[in-house]
Design a protein around this motif. Structure first.
Motif: not given
Length: 219
Positions: A112, A115-116, A119-120, A136, A139-140, A143-144, A180
């Motif tokens: 959960e 993966p995001f 990308n951050i 990207l 978007a991450a 998503a978080l 993140a």
């Protein structure tokens, strides 16, 4: 003897933080990622993920890996769950219910969040500026928002992830959430998560691991 393979600028940081928390004696073999080297198979190359000696430990060519008295394990979160069960004291499970929750939170972090969050980290911090994709990263962050709200609500009620105390679950999830940190807006919207990650990062064992990480000399 526990041997941890992997440089600290990798997911091996999770295992070394936990080992410090538990006061374990261990041998650290600073295996580096092969993609950091011009020729990972050169005679003078440092031990890396393509070195035959390391591939004998982990044929997946990934770090970290551990050898715990002959038990070879890969996958950083699974390694920590094992170490907590075997060596962890209060950081390990008190019963089967806690053990199940530790596994649940590790898988939650891996599916959960990571993966995001990665990308951050890549597209806001670690990649060269010319290679970053701001879309990207944005978007991450979007998503978080939902999983961070779930974590924030859980921490508001309990203070820690499992058992009302600091455990391996906090180490595992905190090390994923760390990716993140450059997205300050996520933490502003999740004050209990923000306080929790700050408390995790104030722990002496975490500070020791990060000081070792900062001092590490890698290619």
């Amino acid at each position: 003897m526990l041997t941890i393979y992997g440089c600290l600028r990798s997911r091996a940081s999770r295992n070394i933080w936990l080992a410090h928390e538990m006061g374990l004696d261990f041998r650290h073999v600073p295996v580096v990622q092969a993609n950091r080297l011009a020729d990972p198979l050169a005679a003078d190359a440092p031990i890396n993920t393509h070195s035959p000696a390391f591939l004998a430990i982990n044929p997946n060519a990934r770090i970290p890996a551990v050898d715990d008295d002959g038990l070879i394990l890969n996958e950083s979160l699974a390694i920590n769950l094992h170490l907590a069960r075997r060596h962890g004291g209060s950081l390990g499970p008190a019963d089967l219910a806690e053990d199940a929750q530790f596994g649940m939170w590790a898988l939650w972090a891996a599916t959960e969040v990571e993966p995001f969050a990665i990308n951050i980290l890549y597209h806001r911090v670690t990649k060269p500026v010319a290679e970053r994709d701001p879309a990207l990263a944005e978007a991450a962050i979007a998503a978080l928002a939902a999983p961070f709200a779930v974590l924030d609500a859980h921490l508001a009620a309990t203070g820690f992830l499992v058992g009302g105390r600091f455990t391996v679950a906090d180490v595992n999830v905190a090390e994923v959430v760390r990716y993140a940190l450059s997205a300050a807006e996520l933490f502003e919207a999740a004050p209990h998560l923000r306080a929790w990650i700050s408390a995790c990062h104030a722990r002496p064992a975490y500070r020791r691991m990060m000081a070792e990480r900062d001092a590490e000399q890698i290619a």
